[in-house]
Each structure stands twice: as C-alpha cells, then as structure tokens.
Design an enzyme around this catalytic site. Structure first.
Site, PDB file in Angstrom:
ATOM      1  N   LYS A 125      44.987  36.592  29.623  1.00 55.94           N
ATOM      2  CA  LYS A 125      43.976  36.037  28.556  1.00 55.94           C
ATOM      3  C   LYS A 125      42.764  36.550  28.792  1.00 55.94           C
ATOM      4  O   LYS A 125      42.157  36.928  28.069  1.00 55.94           O
ATOM      5  CB  LYS A 125      44.264  34.728  28.649  1.00 55.94           C
ATOM      6  CG  LYS A 125      43.017  33.954  27.802  1.00 55.94           C
ATOM      7  CD  LYS A 125      43.374  34.168  26.254  1.00 55.94           C
ATOM      8  CE  LYS A 125      42.762  33.500  25.361  1.00 55.94           C
ATOM      9  NZ  LYS A 125      42.627  33.815  23.927  1.00 55.94           N
ATOM     10  N   SER A 171      34.450  34.561  19.658  1.00 53.04           N
ATOM     11  CA  SER A 171      33.600  33.265  20.114  1.00 53.04           C
ATOM     12  C   SER A 171      32.257  33.672  20.763  1.00 53.04           C
ATOM     13  O   SER A 171      31.287  33.153  20.395  1.00 53.04           O
ATOM     14  CB  SER A 171      34.430  32.252  21.281  1.00 53.04           C
ATOM     15  OG  SER A 171      34.641  33.060  22.308  1.00 53.04           O
ATOM     16  N   GLU A 196      29.760  33.032  26.807  1.00 60.38           N
ATOM     17  CA  GLU A 196      30.626  32.628  28.054  1.00 60.38           C
ATOM     18  C   GLU A 196      30.771  33.940  28.878  1.00 60.38           C
ATOM     19  O   GLU A 196      31.758  34.353  29.302  1.00 60.38           O
ATOM     20  CB  GLU A 196      31.819  32.356  27.512  1.00 60.38           C
ATOM     21  CG  GLU A 196      32.764  33.301  26.933  1.00 60.38           C
ATOM     22  CD  GLU A 196      32.640  33.049  25.295  1.00 60.38           C
ATOM     23  OE1 GLU A 196      31.296  33.038  24.696  1.00 60.38           O
ATOM     24  OE2 GLU A 196      33.519  33.068  24.617  1.00 60.38           O
TER      25      GLU A 196
END
Length: 131
Positions: free
Chosen positions: A5, A77, A89
């Site tokens: 991921k 995101s 992030e």
C-alpha cells in the site's frame, strides 16, 4: 501488505500534489510515469534491504494498481489536503521511504526530492495563503 500500500501511495500521492493533476491527466504524461517508477524502485530497494517481502517488485504493476478502478478525476488525499490548505501526509509516505533508506544505506534521491517539493508547497501555503 503495508509496504504494498505504501508503494502505491509513493507512486502517485506527491506527484498529484505537486502537479495538481487528477489521475486521468497524471497518467498521460510519460515523464511523470518515469518519476513515479523511480520513486517506486527506491521503495522496493528499501523494502528489500530491510527483508520486507512485497507482492510485486514490478514498478509498472504498482503504478497500474494505484489507478485501478478509479475515475479520471480522482485526486489523491495529498492533493486534496493541499487544495484545502492543509498539511499533507508526505512524512508518512515518501518521507518513510527516505527515513528507512537512510537507516539501511539505500539512496532515495527521487523520494527526497518529492518530499522537498511538497514541503515547499506547504511552506508557501502557510506563509502566503493561510496567514
């Protein structure tokens, strides 16, 4: 599974944030694809140096998985955060590859550059947009 991921996010998150492009446009530019492959390869090398087993070590496979089933206008995101004037992030995605690379003596120049670019955008927003 976590690293699989992570590599998907390494492939697209920062590049979408920097370019402001949704997936459909991002995937049309060969130079972006090449940059994503290099970032992914650095992540694969870091994973291998740390004994992490990945489901694939093929950058193209990871690049394609990142967009599988997503619409043309999909935004990561990271891009969504930047559009809202928020911090991203980046430290937990590309920054993680850089930190793990430093610990294991694996060079990560592309991921370092992606982190630097996103942090530069965040700093610009903080100074000129959010103040």
């Amino acid at each position: 599974m976590i690293w699989d991921k992570l590599l998907i996010n390494v492939a697209t998150g920062a590049l979408c944030g920097i370019t402001k492009l949704p997936y459909g446009d991002l995937y049309q530019i060969p130079e972006i694809r090449d940059c994503a492959f290099e970032a992914i390869l650095e992540g694969i090398n870091v994973a291998k140096a740390n004994g992490i087993i990945l489901s694939t070590e093929d950058p193209e496979d990871i690049w394609l998985k990142a967009a599988a089933g997503l619409p043309y206008e999909f935004k990561t995101s990271m891009l969504q955060s930047l559009e809202k004037g928020q911090k991203t992030e980046i430290d937990y995605i590309n920054g993680a590859i850089v930190r793990w690379g430093e610990k294991s003596n694996v060079a990560t120049p592309v991921n370092k550059a992606l982190v630097a670019n996103v942090k530069g955008i965040e700093a610009w927003m903080e100074k000129y947009i959010n103040s």
